[in-house]
Design a protein around this motif. Structure first.
Motif, short mmCIF file in Angstrom:
data_model
loop_
_atom_site.label_atom_id
_atom_site.label_comp_id
_atom_site.label_asym_id
_atom_site.label_seq_id
_atom_site.Cartn_x
_atom_site.Cartn_y
_atom_site.Cartn_z
N ILE A 1 0.85 -1.19 0.00
CA ILE A 1 0.00 0.00 0.00
C ILE A 1 0.89 1.24 0.00
O ILE A 1 1.83 1.33 0.80
N VAL A 2 0.59 2.17 -0.89
CA VAL A 2 1.26 3.48 -0.91
C VAL A 2 0.15 4.51 -0.74
O VAL A 2 -0.74 4.62 -1.59
N GLU A 3 0.18 5.26 0.36
CA GLU A 3 -0.95 6.10 0.73
C GLU A 3 -0.47 7.47 1.24
O GLU A 3 0.46 7.54 2.04
N LEU B 1 6.95 6.56 -9.22
CA LEU B 1 6.53 5.29 -8.66
C LEU B 1 6.44 4.28 -9.80
O LEU B 1 5.85 4.56 -10.84
N GLN B 2 7.05 3.13 -9.59
CA GLN B 2 6.98 2.09 -10.62
C GLN B 2 6.71 0.75 -9.96
O GLN B 2 7.32 0.41 -8.95
N ILE B 3 5.75 0.02 -10.54
CA ILE B 3 5.42 -1.32 -10.06
C ILE B 3 5.77 -2.28 -11.19
O ILE B 3 5.29 -2.13 -12.31
N GLU B 4 6.60 -3.26 -10.89
CA GLU B 4 7.08 -4.17 -11.93
C GLU B 4 6.03 -5.24 -12.29
O GLU B 4 5.33 -5.09 -13.27
N THR B 5 5.93 -6.30 -11.51
CA THR B 5 5.02 -7.38 -11.90
C THR B 5 4.16 -7.93 -10.77
O THR B 5 3.50 -8.93 -10.93
N GLY B 6 4.16 -7.32 -9.62
CA GLY B 6 3.39 -7.84 -8.50
C GLY B 6 1.89 -7.69 -8.72
O GLY B 6 1.43 -7.22 -9.77
N SER B 7 1.12 -8.05 -7.72
CA SER B 7 -0.33 -7.94 -7.82
C SER B 7 -0.89 -7.40 -6.50
O SER B 7 -0.24 -7.42 -5.47
N ASN B 8 -2.12 -6.91 -6.57
CA ASN B 8 -2.84 -6.42 -5.40
C ASN B 8 -2.11 -5.27 -4.68
O ASN B 8 -2.19 -5.16 -3.46
N ASN B 9 -1.39 -4.43 -5.43
CA ASN B 9 -0.76 -3.26 -4.85
C ASN B 9 -1.75 -2.10 -4.92
O ASN B 9 -2.33 -1.85 -5.97
N LEU B 10 -1.96 -1.39 -3.81
CA LEU B 10 -2.92 -0.31 -3.73
C LEU B 10 -2.20 1.03 -3.68
O LEU B 10 -1.38 1.27 -2.78
#
Length: 182
Positions: free
Chosen positions: A137-139, A156-165
């Protein structure tokens, strides 16, 4: 017999209860106590975190000179929390990182919660959630003035994970090779 089974079940449940620790870091922190009255440095506090712990960052500017790797993982109901201290703004400033491919935080773990942090002037990416990092979570973060190299990177960069809020954040002023756009 029924009382014995209940006692065994209760004992097993108690053995799995985690004891979350509240830790504190400040720009002038030292030592390894990480208490509210005797805060530690940012890197010392991060190095002590386990599932369920919270590290409160006191206000002020934390000069970041290289990437901070976050490889521990929390679990469902026991996130690892990196939060601002109530009413204060910790600024994680990557000015001294240069423009190399470096991030302020590189997350290689799951079940992290970032809240109320300001990340600025990263050499590449301020917060990089790598690989299969999930359930983060990034809030309420303010991520700005990053320097993107070759169109890659930014705030902000999200590679391949899941369920990141990603919730209620401000991301702004990220340049592509100094162009002023992005």
């Amino acid at each position: 017999m029924r009382g014995s089974i209940f006692g065994i079940v209760l004992l097993c449940c108690m053995a799995t209860i985690s004891h979350a620790t509240l830790r504190y870091a400040s720009t002038s922190g030292s030592g390894s106590t990480c208490s509210e009255g005797s805060p530690c440095s940012l890197t010392t506090g991060i190095g002590q975190l386990v599932a369920g712990d919270t590290l409160f960052l006191r206000g002020g500017t934390y000069g970041i000179t290289g990437p901070i790797g976050l490889s521990a993982s929390g679990s469902s109901g026991n996130l690892i929390k990196l939060w601002n201290y109530t009413g204060e703004v910790p600024v994680l400033d990557g000015t001294n990182m240069g423009t190399a491919f470096q991030e302020i935080f590189g997350v290689n773990g799951s079940w992290w919660h970032f809240k109320g942090l300001e990340m600025a002037n990263a050499g590449w990416i301020s917060l990089y959630i790598k690989s299969a990092s999930s359930n983060n979570i990034v809030e309420f973060c303010n991520i700005h003035h990053g320097f993107r190299l070759g169109g890659s990177g930014g705030g902000l960069q999200i590679e391949t994970g899941s369920n990141n809020l990603i919730l209620n954040n401000d991301l702004h002023h990220h340049n592509i090779n100094g162009s002023g756009s992005g």
